[in-house]
Design an enzyme around this catalytic site. Structure first.
Site, mmCIF file in Angstrom:
data_model
loop_
_atom_site.group_PDB
_atom_site.id
_atom_site.type_symbol
_atom_site.label_atom_id
_atom_site.label_comp_id
_atom_site.label_asym_id
_atom_site.label_seq_id
_atom_site.Cartn_x
_atom_site.Cartn_y
_atom_site.Cartn_z
ATOM 1 N N GLY A 9 -3.716 -2.083 3.109
ATOM 2 C CA GLY A 9 -4.099 -3.151 3.614
ATOM 3 C C GLY A 9 -3.836 -4.077 2.587
ATOM 4 N N CYS A 10 -4.000 -3.657 1.114
ATOM 5 C CA CYS A 10 -4.039 -4.448 0.261
ATOM 6 C C CYS A 10 -2.317 -4.629 -0.258
ATOM 7 C CB CYS A 10 -4.643 -4.160 -1.057
ATOM 8 S SG CYS A 10 -6.446 -4.156 -0.881
ATOM 9 N N THR A 11 -1.720 -3.768 -0.036
ATOM 10 C CA THR A 11 -0.133 -3.841 -0.119
ATOM 11 C C THR A 11 0.429 -4.715 0.935
ATOM 12 O OG1 THR A 11 0.014 -1.511 -1.167
ATOM 13 C CG2 THR A 11 2.068 -2.540 -0.040
ATOM 14 N N ALA A 16 -0.612 -8.359 -0.167
ATOM 15 C CA ALA A 16 0.141 -8.794 -1.510
ATOM 16 C C ALA A 16 1.600 -9.018 -1.028
ATOM 17 C CB ALA A 16 0.170 -7.637 -2.395
#
Length: 164
Positions: free
Chosen positions: A52-54, A57
């Site tokens: 999710g964070c990838t 970002a």
């Protein structure tokens, strides 16, 4: 029984954003005060290099040029250390600063640290959040518990900068 320890105080429109100085992926100190005079998107994410964070970002990476064209800068903040951030920046070719908030003091000041529930377990952790600041460092938009996927498009709509 007090709920105070687990309920973060969230920022609201019109609040002055707390200043901070954190290390970026290269170990350089970055202060929010150096962004005075610029509209700034400060987003908090739980962990570098997670799915999710990838996505989030890379969404900011791919949108950075158009956001900057509208006068916005982007800062990403997580509780990761500088070494992990450096690997994330290099792997995903990120083009904006990621900052290390290892003691989560900045996340706490922004209301982005608190009680989370996942698979029936309750714990303290980073709450995926985005705070948009005007040129004087005042909050113009504060969003908590945001979704990683599609967040930048939603943010653009909420800011009224999406032509669609």
């Amino acid at each position: 029984m007090s709920n105070e320890a687990t309920t973060p105080t969230r920022l609201a429109v019109g609040d002055q954003a707390p200043d901070f100085t954190l290390s970026d992926a290269e170990g350089n100190e970055v202060s929010l005060s150096s962004y005075q005079g610029k509209k700034t998107i400060v987003y908090f994410y739980p962990a570098a290099s997670t799915p999710g964070c990838t996505k989030q970002a890379c969404d900011f990476r791919d949108s950075l040029s158009s956001l900057q064209g509208l006068g916005y800068e982007v800062l990403g903040i997580s509780p990761d250390g500088v070494t992990k951030l450096a690997k994330f920046v290099a792997k995903e070719e990120l083009n904006f600063p990621l900052l290390a908030d290892e003691d989560h003091k900045v996340a706490e000041a922004y209301g982005a640290w608190g009680e989370k529930k996942n698979y029936g377990r309750t714990y303290e952790g980073l709450i995926r959040s985005t705070v948009v600041l005007d040129e004087q460092g005042k909050v113009t938009l504060a969003q908590y518990n945001v979704r990683a996927t599609g967040h930048v498009a939603k943010l653009r709509r909420d800011l009224g900068i999406d032509p669609k």
